[in-house]
Design an enzyme around this catalytic site. Structure first.
Site, PDB file in Angstrom:
ATOM      1  N   GLU A 104      19.777 -26.145  -6.814  1.00  0.00           N
ATOM      2  CA  GLU A 104      19.639 -26.919  -8.038  1.00  0.00           C
ATOM      3  C   GLU A 104      18.191 -26.986  -8.537  1.00  0.00           C
ATOM      4  O   GLU A 104      17.930 -26.867  -9.716  1.00  0.00           O
ATOM      5  CB  GLU A 104      20.149 -28.336  -7.801  1.00  0.00           C
ATOM      6  CG  GLU A 104      19.813 -29.218  -8.990  1.00  0.00           C
ATOM      7  CD  GLU A 104      20.808 -30.321  -9.194  1.00  0.00           C
ATOM      8  OE1 GLU A 104      21.649 -30.494  -8.317  1.00  0.00           O
ATOM      9  OE2 GLU A 104      20.718 -30.979 -10.243  1.00  0.00           O
ATOM     10  N   ASP A 105      17.252 -27.198  -7.617  1.00  0.00           N
ATOM     11  CA  ASP A 105      15.890 -27.535  -8.048  1.00  0.00           C
ATOM     12  C   ASP A 105      14.848 -26.432  -7.879  1.00  0.00           C
ATOM     13  O   ASP A 105      13.708 -26.607  -8.275  1.00  0.00           O
ATOM     14  CB  ASP A 105      15.376 -28.769  -7.270  1.00  0.00           C
ATOM     15  CG  ASP A 105      16.216 -30.004  -7.556  1.00  0.00           C
ATOM     16  OD1 ASP A 105      16.835 -30.038  -8.624  1.00  0.00           O
ATOM     17  OD2 ASP A 105      16.246 -30.899  -6.706  1.00  0.00           O
TER      18      ASP A 105
END
Ligand code: MN
Length: 751
Positions: A104-105
């Site tokens: 996700e990051d």
């Protein structure tokens, strides 16, 4: 989503005094501790895999820091540690925990994870990535995401276990967040994650999540109870020792291998009791429970628990209605134990929990421990059953956002009851289930035809609430069909969905007539029954679907007389430029507040600092100075609630995107109605003394006063207009210091 901060955005590192060398050492120390915890489970090659995952994650998060200023990698390491130590998960889950925020990051893709660790781990990481958006976005999106979690969950429960570890660490480090964010995260946690932890059998994690949420949502009550618990600790320990001593002697005399100890109950559960029973801390009797853990072999454990039960009740008298036998019928989250409440010394009720070591491990580590024992005993699997039920509900096309979450909570996260079919087959249903729920649980064809039931041979209506141990026979009729009000009589998602399906089917049949009427009307005007024209009309009548339009025409809610104002161009109709006609769904207008709003005393921090129109929530009646938040409602503008409002948790958790930060500004011109209830010793001059303080000393306007006295005590309610919380507090303080006054509490006025 976790709070990340890129180091090039803000010099967060400056807050952190350690230098980089020290940080590196720290990270390595965490990693070593993790390896140590996993050591008994390591197989050949595992260590290398863990190392790879750790390095991959550390590299990917290299430039990121948490709000606390710590290097980001500390978070995945901590989450992995919770998975290992507190949930008892193995190597593969640990790898997933280390990687849980990377896709996700960071630049790492799911393909990278799959290439390095294979499809199984990639799938879990994917599940964790999808989950992270759940409650952050808008509600319909949220429902979709939530369904996705549940699907992943039923594919592989490890996803939810790791997600719970993630949430637990975020809650443990919540102090670094802004207040609004804290409230939102804490609300979500009590709303969704704590019940999920409970359902997974993770009692310790559930308790900690609830306590941490309370710490942020009700900081004063939390501190107060924590302080009182600490103050009474010594006294409690003395009592526990006194209670346990004779039991210890008996157990030793019978050669049991055992442990016995007293355990304080959680702050959150004590607080719930205080609220529910409206008592003071001092009056909550079960501040702790006594636990007896037996080291018995699986063949003898039940028998041994009952033997101990008999020893306990020989010594102390049990309360018959408080025996809980989860040995014969374990809870569906796997919990097994025997609970009893007995009369201890000094006339105090004490709860005693008896279980084997194996049962204790399941009680503490839930699902993971359960799977471990399942392989050994091959017992019937309650989790599999539960997952099966969830899958069934997810298969149904219906259910929008909040409804779905609510249904899910009541159907799957609630405590359960056990009921029986006439043939003696056991069915588990959530607490609050009715005869109708039971009918749908047997078969949807039985549910839709249900007209009543017999419980223990006695006739009861379909909405009759069932209790554990009931034996139920359903009575059906072919003439029966579901109606709208059935929805209020059921709690299970399955029954709800089936009733909605059947209502929709019925509506569709009726709508056919409406469609025919509309077709003829349009043709009569020289217009076509076309998609364009239907859409125009749906829009014109402010409906959401053609089904609604047809249905309303068929049931004569819409009589189509407005059609004469439409223009027909070709075969298309066009909405007239008159004022729109409202259907029966007229939204009721905001009632005007009784005080003047020209000088708004509320500042809204948001897109602009303009003063905005608002309303005070009817459920909690905030006054200036209260801790409040604003909620953007549909149609009624901004509504101000107290953060301690009974509806706050639900609003913050489900509609986080509609919550705005609000703050009171000083205003001395406008006063707000609020109420106090006073209890004290009846005495002739009491009313005089009270009114003297209010209108004499403090010059506060009284809107109403009523006093009831009986048996030497009086109970009064006073409604007053105050300017802000400070003024109210001053009043409460002054009233409390009057002799003979016992309690003074604020309550919510009904206008
Ligand atoms: Mn995380």
């Amino acid at each position: 989503m976790d709070e990340v901060q890129s180091s090039n955005m803000e010099p967060a590192a400056a807050k952190y005094t350690l230098n980089e060398e020290q940080e590196k050492k720290d990270i390595i120390r965490h990693y070593r501790a993790l390896l140590k915890g996993l050591r008994p489970k390591l197989k050949k090659g595992d260590k290398e895999l863990l190392r790879t995952a750790f390095e991959m994650s550390a590299n990917a998060h290299k430039t990121m820091r948490r709000k606390s200023g710590e290097p980001y990698i500390i978070h995945p390491l901590a989450v992995a540690m919770i998975c290992v130590e507190e949930i008892g998960l193995g190597v593969r889950s640990t790898i997933c925990a280390l990687l849980h925020d990377t896709v996700e990051d960071t630049d790492i893709s799911l393909e990278d994870v799959e290439m390095e660790f294979g499809i199984e781990i990639a799938k879990i990481v994917d599940g964790l990535t999808k989950i992270s958006g759940v409650i952050d976005t808008n509600t319909s999106q949220q429902a979709e995401n939530f369904k996705k979690i549940l699907l992943t969950l039923t594919d592989d429960p490890r996803v939810i276990l790791i997600k719970l570890a993630d949430r637990l660490h975020n809650m443990r480090t919540l102090e670094h967040m802004k207040r609004e964010k804290q409230l939102k995260i804490a609300s979500e946690t009590v709303w969704v994650y704590a019940p999920l932890a409970h359902r997974m059998g993770l009692y310790n994690i559930k308790t900690e999540l609830e306590d941490l949420s309370m710490k942020y949502m009700e900081p004063e009550a939390y501190k107060d109870i924590a302080k009182k618990l600490a103050e009474t600790k010594r006294e409690r320990t003395r009592y526990i020792n006194e209670f346990v001593r004779p039991l210890k002697e008996k157990l030793q005399g019978s050669d049991f291998d055992f442990e016995i100890y007293g355990r304080p109950k959680s702050i959150h559960s004590i607080w719930n009791k205080i609220k529910k029973k409206a008592v003071a801390f001092e009056e909550v009797y079960d501040l702790f429970a006594i636990r007896v853990i037996l080291n018995s072999s699986p063949e003898k454990e039940k028998e041994d628990c009952w033997k101990v039960y008999s020893m306990v009740t020989d010594e102390y008298n049990p309360s018959p209605e408080r025996l809980r036998d989860w040995l014969s019928n374990p809870k569906s989250n796997g919990y097994e134990a025997l609970h009893t409440t007995v009369m201890g010394p000094q006339g105090k009720w004490v709860e005693v929990q008896i279980r084997s070591k194996r049962m204790n491990e399941i009680a503490e580590k839930g699902l993971a421990a359960h799977y471990k024992y399942k392989e050994e005993t091959n017992s019937e699997d309650r989790f599999d059953k539960w997952f099966g039920q969830i899958r069934e509900v997810l298969g149904s096309p219906d259910s929008d956002g909040i409804d779905f979450l609510q249904d899910f909570k009541t159907s799957f996260l609630a405590e359960e009851i056990y009921v029986y079919t006439p043939k003696g087959e056991v069915k588990m249903l959530p607490t609050g289930s009715t005869a109708l729920d039971f009918a749908f649980a047997i078969h949807s064809a039985i549910g839709t035809k249900c007209i009543g039931a017999k419980v223990h041979h006695k006739l009861v209506p379909i909405g009759h609430k069932l209790r554990s141990g009931d034996q139920i026979e359903i009575i059906t009729s072919n003439k029966q069909k579901p109606s709208e009000d059935w929805l209020n009589m059921v709690v299970t998602a399955k029954a709800k969905n089936k009733i909605k399906d059947s209502l929709r089917e019925e509506k569709r049949k009726i709508a056919e007539d409406g469609k025919y009427v509309l077709q003829r009307r349009l043709e009569g005007m020289g217009a076509a029954y076309s998609n364009h024209n239907i859409e125009e009309l749906v829009h014109f009548y402010k409906l959401t679907s053609s089904l609604d339009l047809h249905y309303r025409i068929a049931t004569k809610f819409i009589d189509l007389k407005e059609l004469k104002d439409f223009q027909v161009l070709g075969d298309k109709i066009e909405i007239p430029r008159l004022k729109p006609v409202l259907t029966e769904h007229t939204t009721d207008q905001t009632p005007q507040q009784k005080f003047d709003k020209k000088d708004s005393e509320l500042i809204i921090f948001g897109e602009s600092s303009d003063k905005i129109m608002y309303n005070l929530a009817k459920c909690c009646h905030p006054i200036p100075g209260d801790d409040v938040f604003g909620f953007v409602s549909t149609g009624k503008g901004l509504i101000i609630h107290r953060t301690s409002c009974p509806n706050a948790t639900q609003l913050l958790a489900n509609y986080g995107h509609r919550v705005v930060k609000t703050k009171w500004a000083k205003n001395k011109e406008i006063s707000f109605l609020t109420g106090l209830s006073i209890v004290g010793i009846d005495d002739v001059g009491v009313i005089n003394k009270i009114t003297n303080i209010i209108s004499g000393d403090l010059r506060i306007n009284i809107a109403g006063l009523s006093i009831d006295s009986k048996e030497g005590l009086f109970e009064g309610t006073i409604k007053v207009f105050v300017h802000d919380k400070e003024e109210l507090e001053e009043l409460v303080y002054r009233l409390k210091s009057l002799s003979g006054i016992q309690t003074v509490d604020r309550f919510e006025t009904e206008n």
